[in-house]
Design a protein around this motif. Sequence first.
Motif, PDB file in Angstrom:
ATOM      1  N   GLY A  84       0.764  -1.243   0.000  1.00 18.92           N
ATOM      2  CA  GLY A  84       0.000   0.000   0.000  1.00 18.92           C
ATOM      3  C   GLY A  84       0.794   1.292   0.000  1.00 18.92           C
ATOM      4  N   GLY A 121      -0.514 -18.133   7.126  1.00 18.41           N
ATOM      5  CA  GLY A 121      -0.111 -16.729   7.284  1.00 18.41           C
ATOM      6  C   GLY A 121       0.399 -16.075   6.013  1.00 18.41           C
ATOM      7  N   ARG A 122       0.440 -16.831   4.914  1.00 22.36           N
ATOM      8  CA  ARG A 122       0.893 -16.228   3.649  1.00 22.36           C
ATOM      9  C   ARG A 122      -0.077 -16.620   2.522  1.00 22.36           C
ATOM     10  NH1 ARG A 122       6.900 -17.183   2.150  1.00 22.36           N
ATOM     11  NH2 ARG A 122       6.208 -19.038   1.078  1.00 22.36           N
ATOM     12  N   TYR A 123      -0.647 -15.626   1.893  1.00 25.30           N
ATOM     13  CA  TYR A 123      -1.678 -15.858   0.886  1.00 25.30           C
ATOM     14  C   TYR A 123      -1.371 -15.035  -0.351  1.00 25.30           C
ATOM     15  CZ  TYR A 123      -3.452 -17.237   5.354  1.00 25.30           C
ATOM     16  OH  TYR A 123      -3.543 -17.816   6.591  1.00 25.30           O
ATOM     17  N   ARG A 259      14.422  -5.071   5.551  1.00 22.94           N
ATOM     18  CA  ARG A 259      13.082  -5.114   4.998  1.00 22.94           C
ATOM     19  C   ARG A 259      13.199  -5.504   3.525  1.00 22.94           C
ATOM     20  NH1 ARG A 259       9.208  -5.606   6.839  1.00 22.94           N
ATOM     21  NH2 ARG A 259       7.940  -3.959   5.950  1.00 22.94           N
ATOM     22  N   GLY A 304       5.939   4.746   7.953  1.00 25.98           N
ATOM     23  CA  GLY A 304       4.676   4.022   8.099  1.00 25.98           C
ATOM     24  C   GLY A 304       4.910   2.545   8.328  1.00 25.98           C
ATOM     25  N   GLY A 308      -0.837  -7.679   8.252  1.00 23.84           N
ATOM     26  CA  GLY A 308      -1.882  -8.475   7.603  1.00 23.84           C
ATOM     27  C   GLY A 308      -2.944  -8.858   8.625  1.00 23.84           C
ATOM     28  N   ARG A 311      -2.784 -12.600   9.807  1.00 20.72           N
ATOM     29  CA  ARG A 311      -1.830 -12.956  10.879  1.00 20.72           C
ATOM     30  C   ARG A 311      -2.314 -12.440  12.231  1.00 20.72           C
ATOM     31  NH1 ARG A 311       4.007 -12.215   7.755  1.00 20.72           N
ATOM     32  NH2 ARG A 311       3.266 -13.245   5.862  1.00 20.72           N
TER      33      ARG A 311
HETATM   34  P1  HAM Z   1       5.692  -5.949   4.118  1.00 22.80           P
HETATM   35  O1  HAM Z   1       6.679  -6.321   5.162  1.00 22.80           O
HETATM   36  O2  HAM Z   1       5.931  -6.451   2.744  1.00 22.80           O
HETATM   37  O3  HAM Z   1       5.646  -4.357   4.128  1.00 22.80           O
HETATM   38  O4  HAM Z   1       4.251  -6.387   4.570  1.00 22.80           O
HETATM   39  C1  HAM Z   1       3.703  -5.948   5.791  1.00 22.80           C
HETATM   40  C2  HAM Z   1       2.873  -7.040   6.437  1.00 22.80           C
HETATM   41  O5  HAM Z   1       1.859  -7.504   5.547  1.00 22.80           O
HETATM   42  C3  HAM Z   1       3.625  -8.298   6.837  1.00 22.80           C
HETATM   43  O6  HAM Z   1       4.289  -8.127   8.050  1.00 22.80           O
HETATM   44  C4  HAM Z   1       2.491  -9.295   6.950  1.00 22.80           C
HETATM   45  O7  HAM Z   1       1.797  -9.141   8.187  1.00 22.80           O
HETATM   46  C5  HAM Z   1       1.576  -8.865   5.824  1.00 22.80           C
HETATM   47  N1  HAM Z   1       1.840  -9.667   4.610  1.00 22.80           N
HETATM   48  C6  HAM Z   1       2.763  -9.452   3.647  1.00 22.80           C
HETATM   49  N2  HAM Z   1       2.690 -10.384   2.676  1.00 22.80           N
HETATM   50  C7  HAM Z   1       1.693 -11.224   3.035  1.00 22.80           C
HETATM   51  C8  HAM Z   1       1.101 -12.390   2.449  1.00 22.80           C
HETATM   52  N3  HAM Z   1       1.532 -12.876   1.284  1.00 22.80           N
HETATM   53  N4  HAM Z   1       0.087 -12.990   3.111  1.00 22.80           N
HETATM   54  C9  HAM Z   1      -0.369 -12.508   4.294  1.00 22.80           C
HETATM   55  N5  HAM Z   1       0.143 -11.409   4.893  1.00 22.80           N
HETATM   56  C10 HAM Z   1       1.146 -10.775   4.270  1.00 22.80           C
HETATM   57  C11 HAM Z   1       4.840  -3.595   3.332  1.00 22.80           C
HETATM   58  O8  HAM Z   1       3.944  -4.026   2.668  1.00 22.80           O
HETATM   59  C12 HAM Z   1       5.117  -2.120   3.460  1.00 22.80           C
HETATM   60  N6  HAM Z   1       4.238  -1.410   2.527  1.00 22.80           N
HETATM   61  C13 HAM Z   1       4.895  -1.666   4.882  1.00 22.80           C
HETATM   62  C14 HAM Z   1       5.141  -0.200   5.070  1.00 22.80           C
HETATM   63  C15 HAM Z   1       4.219   0.776   5.122  1.00 22.80           C
HETATM   64  N7  HAM Z   1       6.323   0.377   5.167  1.00 22.80           N
HETATM   65  C16 HAM Z   1       6.163   1.690   5.293  1.00 22.80           C
HETATM   66  N8  HAM Z   1       4.884   1.920   5.240  1.00 22.80           N
END
Ligand code: HAM
Length: 422
Positions: A84, A121-123, A259, A304, A308, A311
């Motif tokens: 996002g 936990g991964r979709y 990250r 930010g 998910g 989770r």
């Molecule tokens: P990200 O670490 O890729 O960061 O995803 C954030 C969270 O989204 C993960 O910790 C997990 O809880 C959930 N998530 C990610 N991929 C999956 C998946 N395939 N299935 C289920 N849950 C998932 C971001 O997305 C960045 N945009 C965060 C951010 C916002 N950084 C700064 N602002």
Amino acid sequence: MSSRYARPRGTFDILPEQSHRWRYVEECFIDVAARFGLRRIVTPIFERADLFERSVGDTSDIVEKEMYVFSDRKGRRFALRPEGTAPVVRAYVENNLHLSQGTARLCYSGPMFRYDRPQKGRYRQFYQYGIEVIGSDHPAIDAEVIGVATLLLQELGLTGWRLEINSVGSPATGDAYEQALLDYFSPHEAQLCADCRNRLVKNPRRLLDCKVQGCRDLAVDAPVMLNYLDDDDRAHFAQVQEHLTRMSVPFVVNPRIVRGLDYYTGTAFEIIDDRLGAQSTLIGGGRYNGLVGQLGGKDRPGVGWAGGFERLLLALDEEGIAAGEPLRPVGYIVALGEQAAAVTPSLAHRLRTAGISVEFDPDKTSMKAQMKAADKCAAHVALIVGDDELARGVVALRDLATGEQQNLAEADIIARLKTYKR
Ligand code: HAM
């Protein structure tokens, strides 16, 4: 029963008996976010593919392997959004949000898409909630942003998590670090996986994120960015920690947090719950001071995170927390006889117009079947209407918990039913 048209792998249906839990966690998120002045922003589910290629990074796993990219009828390349932050920053720039708000405080939730191997936990379609604060580099903002996440988990009643923080430094100071990584990994090039040999040339930091065991073993002793921070980054990170300490937010510094997205600068953090197994990151985020400029806006710092919902719900299950209550009607109308059945829909509509939730089933006629249905939907009260009640202009109101029954005129029913909570 197996369906001929099964849902796509890695996706799921949220069924009615589960939907209240989703609503509950989303409402908690909106409620906590509102206390921080975070206002909701909604962006499209698909964007130009190059928005993500530029920002998340074309050597990231997300862009290299996980994006759902498609062309529309005019051959333009789009992607289902994998995250996002890039869309929110795109919307910030495109709508000149820097003009209308000093520091933009934004929150969002909705489906994201990543083509990865599905597991607990991964979709491939998952629901993220997240926040972005754009316009300030102040360390108090980093701490505040992290505080939104920890307060949310606390309010939900979760205790089994830990906050890990790190600083990944700014691009200006990154060169020395990348050289150190090159110096460290190059002698072991032959032991690296094919992807990592490529990463060595294109983006050495990505080596730290590799899932292949041999590469992970090597990465254990690799240099960490924390030791390469310049004075400003070091001071900023120290102040973030001071604020967190004063806010009584417990944390540990983990210099190995990398990250998986390229836009991070400075503070990076993750909230981990080990009980979730391999997909243990509940929430991840950090600072991205270069992203607004990179996407065509005036240089504005941002910070930010996102998590998910899936989770979060798994963590609530782990801790035996109910997460809200299923919807239950206040009243269930039991109609006995044809005349009563004829007036039931209009009675139900009047009660609903008065703000009261009621159910009835015109396909059930016996008292027994209707009382059973009232029990099944957990109604608080049965509203029994028969010829006798109709003639006297009353409804028999039976409290299904106590069994107490009382005849009331319709005008009094509404006041009485309002004393029950949904
Ligand atoms: P990200 O670490 O890729 O960061 O995803 C954030 C969270 O989204 C993960 O910790 C997990 O809880 C959930 N998530 C990610 N991929 C999956 C998946 N395939 N299935 C289920 N849950 C998932 C971001 O997305 C960045 N945009 C965060 C951010 C916002 N950084 C700064 N602002």
